[in-house]
Design a protein around this motif. Structure first.
Motif: not given
Length: 60
Positions: A1-2, A10-11, A23-25, A39-40
């Protein structure tokens, strides 16, 4: 995800796969901050051509 905030992209990667752990950011952002998510699918960190979504605009 960007994710793009104030023109800076950021990615965040989930290298655990679809069945792996989340995955938590955690970001400390002022309320009302605009965030655009894209999302890619990727292979070793390189986006696969034609797999990115259109950006989704949201607010903190």
């Amino acid at each position: 995800m960007h994710y793009t905030i104030n023109g800076v992209t950021k990615t965040a990667y989930n290298r655990n796969g679809a069945d792996g752990a989340v995955v938590d950011v955690n970001l400390d952002l002022p309320e009302g901050t605009v965030i655009v998510y894209t999302v890619c699918l990727s292979n070793d960190g390189a986006d696969l051509a034609g797999t990115c979504s259109g950006g989704i605009r949201d607010y903190a």
